[in-house]
Scaffold this active site. Structure first.
Site, PDB file in Angstrom:
ATOM      1  N   GLY A 198      91.500  30.400  43.314  1.00  0.00           N
ATOM      2  CA  GLY A 198      91.810  31.437  44.295  1.00  0.00           C
ATOM      3  C   GLY A 198      93.235  31.340  44.788  1.00  0.00           C
ATOM      4  O   GLY A 198      93.943  32.350  44.904  1.00  0.00           O
ATOM      5  N   TYR A 199      93.682  30.115  45.071  1.00  0.00           N
ATOM      6  CA  TYR A 199      95.046  29.920  45.562  1.00  0.00           C
ATOM      7  C   TYR A 199      96.062  30.331  44.508  1.00  0.00           C
ATOM      8  O   TYR A 199      97.029  31.060  44.792  1.00  0.00           O
ATOM      9  CB  TYR A 199      95.251  28.454  45.942  1.00  0.00           C
ATOM     10  CG  TYR A 199      96.616  28.158  46.511  1.00  0.00           C
ATOM     11  CD1 TYR A 199      96.888  28.346  47.862  1.00  0.00           C
ATOM     12  CD2 TYR A 199      97.644  27.687  45.703  1.00  0.00           C
ATOM     13  CE1 TYR A 199      98.139  28.077  48.399  1.00  0.00           C
ATOM     14  CE2 TYR A 199      98.896  27.411  46.217  1.00  0.00           C
ATOM     15  CZ  TYR A 199      99.137  27.608  47.564  1.00  0.00           C
ATOM     16  OH  TYR A 199     100.385  27.350  48.073  1.00  0.00           O
ATOM     17  N   ALA A 200      95.865  29.884  43.259  1.00  0.00           N
ATOM     18  CA  ALA A 200      96.794  30.230  42.185  1.00  0.00           C
ATOM     19  C   ALA A 200      96.840  31.739  41.962  1.00  0.00           C
ATOM     20  O   ALA A 200      97.909  32.325  41.792  1.00  0.00           O
ATOM     21  CB  ALA A 200      96.404  29.501  40.900  1.00  0.00           C
ATOM     22  N   SER A 216      96.127  34.071  44.147  1.00  0.00           N
ATOM     23  CA  SER A 216      96.754  34.731  45.295  1.00  0.00           C
ATOM     24  C   SER A 216      98.269  34.590  45.262  1.00  0.00           C
ATOM     25  O   SER A 216      98.998  35.531  45.583  1.00  0.00           O
ATOM     26  CB  SER A 216      96.189  34.165  46.600  1.00  0.00           C
ATOM     27  OG  SER A 216      96.601  32.826  46.812  1.00  0.00           O
TER      28      SER A 216
END
Length: 218
Positions: free
Chosen positions: A157-159, A161
């Site tokens: 999710g972080y990557a 985003s």
């Protein structure tokens, strides 16, 4: 800092201002003369960042807002009263991370990270950017990551985003160039030349962490 640039009389809205990069940006902008509007998921009155900013003789207005809650985000935008109080600078820095391998990454973790790191940043920059255009001046800055370009392990999710921030920043910068150019043919040529320079440059030579998304000048 004052020898580099002077932001006296300016106001900067910094998201994720409670700690880390956001707090550093808030304090640096205050050191240059700007008043600060700080917002984080939990930002209590008398916070360390507020104390640091006010110790420099600058105004600090703090807000708490859960950026994963669209209703709360919209309510926060309403409190800014952008029609008459548009910030001169928006530092779109708020972010979060959930660490789980992709095969086990829960829907709620994915949704939470995308909402905070990407969707909220778009919604806030849309509202503030529109007011900046109407006023004729302003800067919007996004905080990206090395994972914007190379992905990451156990942080899907972080990557995603941060990759999205890269894609959000570049085309919006191009969109805003018609507002950023000075009212002259020379200004238009400079904007076109800047667009071509970015498109020709290697990825590592331009990074959303280092440059504002757009600057509007009358």
């Amino acid at each position: 800092m004052a020898n580099i640039f002077d932001l006296s009389g300016k106001t900067a809205l910094v998201t994720g201002a409670k700690r880390g990069i956001g707090r550093g940006m808030a304090e640096a902008l205050a050191a240059a003369g700007a008043d600060i509007i700080g917002v984080s998921a939990t930002l209590e009155p008398g916070s360390e960042v507020e104390a640091a900013v006010t110790a420099m003789g600058r105004k600090f207005t703090g807000h708490s807002c859960d950026f994963s809650d669209r209703a709360a985000l919209n309510a926060f935008i309403e409190t800014l009263n952008l029609d008459i109080n548009t910030p001169d600078i928006l530092v779109n820095n708020a972010g979060t991370i959930r660490r789980t391998p992709a095969a086990d990454h829960a829907d709620e973790d994915w949704d939470h990270v995308i909402d905070v790191n990407l969707s909220a940043q778009f919604v806030l920059s849309r509202a503030v950017g529109k007011s900046m255009i109407a006023r004729g001046s302003g800067k919007v800055i996004f905080t990206a990551s090395l994972l914007t370009f190379q992905g990451g392990i156990t942080v899907p999710g972080y990557a995603a985003s941060k990759g999205g921030i890269g894609q959000l920043t570049t085309p919006r910068r191009f969109e805003m160039m018609r507002h950023a150019t000075r009212r002259s043919s020379n200004g238009f040529r400079r904007a076109v030349g800047e667009r071509q320079r970015i498109l020709r440059a290697p990825l590592c030579s331009w990074h959303p962490m280092r440059q504002p998304m757009f600057t509007v000048k009358s």
